[in-house]
Design a protein around this motif. Structure first.
Motif, short mmCIF file in Angstrom:
data_model
loop_
_atom_site.label_atom_id
_atom_site.label_comp_id
_atom_site.label_asym_id
_atom_site.label_seq_id
_atom_site.Cartn_x
_atom_site.Cartn_y
_atom_site.Cartn_z
N ALA A 1 -30.81 9.71 42.32
CA ALA A 1 -29.64 9.59 41.46
C ALA A 1 -29.90 8.58 40.35
CB ALA A 1 -28.42 9.18 42.27
N PHE A 2 -29.60 8.97 39.13
CA PHE A 2 -29.73 8.05 38.00
C PHE A 2 -28.52 7.12 37.93
CE2 PHE A 2 -28.82 7.07 33.52
CZ PHE A 2 -29.96 6.34 33.20
N LYS A 3 -27.33 7.68 38.12
CA LYS A 3 -26.11 6.88 38.09
C LYS A 3 -25.80 6.42 39.51
CE LYS A 3 -21.17 7.10 36.80
NZ LYS A 3 -21.17 5.98 35.83
N LEU A 4 -25.84 5.12 39.73
CA LEU A 4 -25.62 4.56 41.05
C LEU A 4 -24.19 4.07 41.21
CD1 LEU A 4 -28.88 2.45 41.49
CD2 LEU A 4 -28.33 4.62 42.59
N PRO A 5 -23.67 4.07 42.45
CA PRO A 5 -22.35 3.48 42.69
C PRO A 5 -22.34 2.02 42.23
CG PRO A 5 -23.10 4.72 44.59
CD PRO A 5 -24.26 4.67 43.65
N VAL A 6 -21.20 1.58 41.74
CA VAL A 6 -21.10 0.23 41.17
C VAL A 6 -20.25 -0.70 42.02
CG1 VAL A 6 -21.51 0.99 38.82
CG2 VAL A 6 -19.18 0.97 39.69
N SER A 7 -19.39 -0.16 42.88
CA SER A 7 -18.49 -0.99 43.68
C SER A 7 -18.96 -1.03 45.13
CB SER A 7 -17.06 -0.44 43.63
OG SER A 7 -16.57 -0.45 42.31
N TYR A 8 -18.89 -2.22 45.74
CA TYR A 8 -19.21 -2.36 47.15
C TYR A 8 -18.15 -1.62 47.99
CZ TYR A 8 -19.99 -4.46 51.72
OH TYR A 8 -20.23 -4.65 53.05
N THR A 9 -18.59 -0.93 49.02
CA THR A 9 -17.66 -0.22 49.88
C THR A 9 -18.18 -0.20 51.31
OG1 THR A 9 -16.55 1.89 50.31
CG2 THR A 9 -18.74 2.01 49.33
N GLU A 10 -17.26 -0.26 52.27
CA GLU A 10 -17.60 -0.10 53.67
C GLU A 10 -17.26 1.32 54.15
OE1 GLU A 10 -19.20 -1.93 55.86
OE2 GLU A 10 -19.58 -3.50 54.39
N VAL A 11 -16.85 2.18 53.23
CA VAL A 11 -16.58 3.59 53.55
C VAL A 11 -17.83 4.39 53.20
CG1 VAL A 11 -15.03 5.54 53.23
CG2 VAL A 11 -14.16 3.21 52.98
N GLU A 12 -18.47 4.96 54.21
CA GLU A 12 -19.78 5.56 53.97
C GLU A 12 -19.68 6.88 53.21
OE1 GLU A 12 -21.82 6.69 57.60
OE2 GLU A 12 -19.91 7.03 58.59
N MET A 13 -20.77 7.21 52.53
CA MET A 13 -20.86 8.47 51.81
C MET A 13 -20.89 9.63 52.81
SD MET A 13 -24.81 8.21 50.53
CE MET A 13 -26.19 8.51 51.67
N LYS A 14 -20.58 10.83 52.31
CA LYS A 14 -20.47 11.98 53.20
C LYS A 14 -20.94 13.24 52.46
CE LYS A 14 -16.68 11.94 55.59
NZ LYS A 14 -17.01 11.61 56.98
N LEU A 15 -21.71 14.07 53.15
CA LEU A 15 -22.16 15.35 52.61
C LEU A 15 -21.12 16.41 52.93
CD1 LEU A 15 -24.71 16.49 51.15
CD2 LEU A 15 -25.53 17.20 53.40
N ILE A 16 -20.59 17.05 51.89
CA ILE A 16 -19.46 17.98 52.07
C ILE A 16 -19.73 19.28 51.33
CG2 ILE A 16 -17.05 18.38 51.35
CD1 ILE A 16 -16.43 15.56 52.22
N ASN A 17 -19.40 20.40 52.01
CA ASN A 17 -19.52 21.73 51.42
C ASN A 17 -18.11 22.26 51.18
OD1 ASN A 17 -20.86 23.93 50.45
ND2 ASN A 17 -22.00 24.35 52.33
N SER A 18 -17.78 22.55 49.93
CA SER A 18 -16.44 23.02 49.58
C SER A 18 -16.52 24.16 48.58
CB SER A 18 -15.62 21.86 48.99
OG SER A 18 -16.05 21.56 47.67
N GLU A 19 -15.39 24.50 47.99
CA GLU A 19 -15.37 25.56 46.98
C GLU A 19 -16.22 25.22 45.76
OE1 GLU A 19 -11.64 26.09 49.39
OE2 GLU A 19 -12.80 24.41 48.58
N TYR A 20 -16.54 23.95 45.60
CA TYR A 20 -17.32 23.52 44.45
C TYR A 20 -18.78 23.24 44.83
CZ TYR A 20 -12.72 23.33 42.43
OH TYR A 20 -11.46 23.69 42.00
N GLY A 21 -19.22 23.84 45.93
CA GLY A 21 -20.59 23.72 46.35
C GLY A 21 -20.82 22.53 47.27
N LYS A 22 -22.07 22.32 47.60
CA LYS A 22 -22.44 21.19 48.45
C LYS A 22 -22.55 19.94 47.59
CE LYS A 22 -25.28 21.97 51.81
NZ LYS A 22 -26.52 22.21 52.59
#
Length: 382
Positions: free
Chosen positions: A131-152
C-alpha cells in the motif's frame, strides 16, 4: 567454520552458537551444535537458521562448567546468507490470512523502523503488493478482509472512518465515513448492510459504494465500561453477538434484510478479546472458538461444547472447521525454555486426536488455505 584445537586442560566440549544481526534490539542467540571430540575443529551447518546473515561463534566448555571463547580470528564467522521465506519484519500489529489466495495481509514495522502494509504470497514467498497510502491514525481496532458487493477489500479502521483498500492491488479506494462514531468493532452482513459498535450502541449502516447511511441503532450494555472494546462476533448474515471483557456475557442481536436490529437477549457466553480475531466462528459446524479461553461454543444455543489445554495457544481452525491449529509455546516469554518447540499442534475435533508436525520456526500464526496447504508464519528466535 573452522578453528584452532583447544590446547587447555579439562576439555568437555565445543559449542557452536548462532545469532541474528538485529539492529533494533539485542541479538538473539541459539546453540546449534555440541562437539565432544577435541580434535574436531570444523563445522558445516546444513540447516542454517531462518534469519538473514547469521553469525556463528565457537565456545569451549571444561568439565567444571566454565565457558570461554576461543579468542581467535576464526572463532566468530559472519555470513552473507538469506532465504526467500524471510520477511523483513520487526513487529506485526495486524494480520489477516486469505485462504483463497494463500496470502497474508500484514501491517507492521520493518528493520528500518518503517511502517508497512503489504500482501505476501505464501506459495511464492514474495511480497506481491504494498500500500502506498498508509493509515495515519493509531487504532486498537484491527483491520479485516471483507468480501461484499464491491469486491474483496481490506478494511482498516481510522477514527470514525473505515478505509477501504482493494484487496488485489492494495490501492486505497476511499473512506467510509460514519460521521460521529468512535468505532469499537465492525463487520459486514449482506445486502450492503454493515454492523458497527461504539461505547454505547450497536448500529447498522447501508453502504452505497463510497458512503454510509445510518439505518438503525440499539443500546447495548447499560454499564459503561472503560476503554471501549465492545466487540462484534458475526454468527451469520442475520445474527451477531456483542461482548465486552468486563461483562462476562454477550447480547444477541438479529438483523433483518433491511438492516433493522432486534435485541434477542443476554446470553451467558463469556467471550474474551484482545483483538476481534480472538473469537472465530465456523458457520458450517456451528462453532464459536474463543482462543483466549481455549473454549468451543455452539453457535445455535451458545452453550459450551468443550474446553481444552492442548494446544495451549490457538491460531485458527483448518479450512473445513474440523481441526484446531496451535502450539504449546507460551506467549510473552523473552527466552525460550526447553519446552519451546518448532512444531504445530493439530487438535482433531471429530475424534479428539492430537497430532504434531515440525515447522521451520516457532509458529506465530497457523492456518490452512483453500488448496489444503497448512501455512505457518513463524519466528526463528524469540
Amino acid at each position: 567454520m573452522s578453528w584452532e584445537k583447544y590446547s587447555g586442560y579439562y576439555f568437555s566440549h565445543y559449542e557452536i552458537k548462532v545469532q541474528d544481526q538485529n539492529k533494533n534490539s539485542n541479538s538473539h542467540i541459539e546453540s546449534v551444535k555440541i562437539i565432544t571430540d577435541v580434535n574436531i575443529t570444523e563445522f558445516l551447518d546444513k540447516s542454517p537458521p531462518y534469519v538473514n546473515n547469521p553469525v556463528y561463534s565457537i565456545f569451549v566448555h571444561n568439565i567444571f562448567g566454565n565457558v570461554s571463547n576461543l579468542n581467535n580470528a576464526k572463532s566468530v564467522v559472519e555470513t552473507n546468507f538469506t532465504r526467500p521465506e524471510i520477511l523483513d519484519l520487526e513487529y506485526i500489529k495486524y494480520l489477516n490470512f486469505d485462504a483463497e489466495s494463500s496470502s497474508f495481509y500484514i501491517y507492521g514495522r520493518n528493520s528500518a523502523n518503517k511502517t508497512k502494509l503489504f500482501k505476501y504470497d505464501c506459495l511464492t514467498n514474495k511480497v506481491i503488493k504494498e500500500a502506498f497510502k498508509l493509515p495515519v491514525s493509531y487504532t486498537e481496532v484491527e483491520m479485516k478482509l471483507i468480501n461484499s458487493e464491491y469486491g474483496k477489500e481490506l478494511i482498516f479502521p481510522q477514527s470514525n472512518q473505515l478505509w477501504a483498500y482493494d484487496a488485489e492491488t492494495l490501492n486505497y479506494k476511499y473512506a467510509l465515513d460514519t460521521d460521529f462514531l468512535s468505532i469499537n468493532s465492525f463487520n459486514y452482513l449482506r445486502n450492503n448492510v454493515w454492523i458497527l459498535t461504539d461505547n454505547d450502541n450497536v448500529y447498522t449502516f447501508k453502504r452505497d459504494e463510497k458512503s454510509f447511511t445510518l439505518i438503525d441503532k440499539k443500546l447495548h450494555f447499560t454499564d459503561h465500561q472503560g476503554s471501549g472494546n465492545y466487540d462484534i462476533t458475526k454468527i451469520d448474515e442475520n445474527s451477531i453477538l456483542v461482548s465486552h471483557n468486563n461483562e462476562g456475557r454477550a447480547i444477541h442481536y438479529s438483523i433483518d434484510n433491511q438492516g433493522n436490529i432486534t435485541n434477542k437477549g443476554v446470553k451467558e457466553i463469556p467471550l474474551n478479546f484482545k483483538l476481534n480475531s480472538d473469537v472465530i466462528v465456523n458457520q458450517s459446524n456451528s462453532y464459536i472458538l474463543n482462543k483466549n479461553r481455549n473454549t468451543l461454543y455452539d453457535s445455535n444455543d451458545f452453550t459450551k461444547v468443550l474446553t481444552f489445554t492442548n494446544p495451549l495457544v490457538i491460531s485458527n481452525f483448518n479450512y473445513s472447521g474440523t481441526k484446531i491449529y496451535g502450539t504449546n509455546n507460551k506467549p510473552g516469554i523473552s527466552n525460550f525454555d526447553q519446552n519451546y518447540k518448532k512444531e504445530v499442534i493439530i487438535y482433531n475435533l471429530q475424534n479428539n486426536e492430537i497430532n504434531t508436525f515440525s515447522s521451520k520456526g516457532y509458529p506465530l500464526f497457523i492456518s490452512q488455505d483453500k488448496k489444503g496447504n497448512i501455512i505457518s508464519l513463524s519466528s526463528r528466535f524469540s
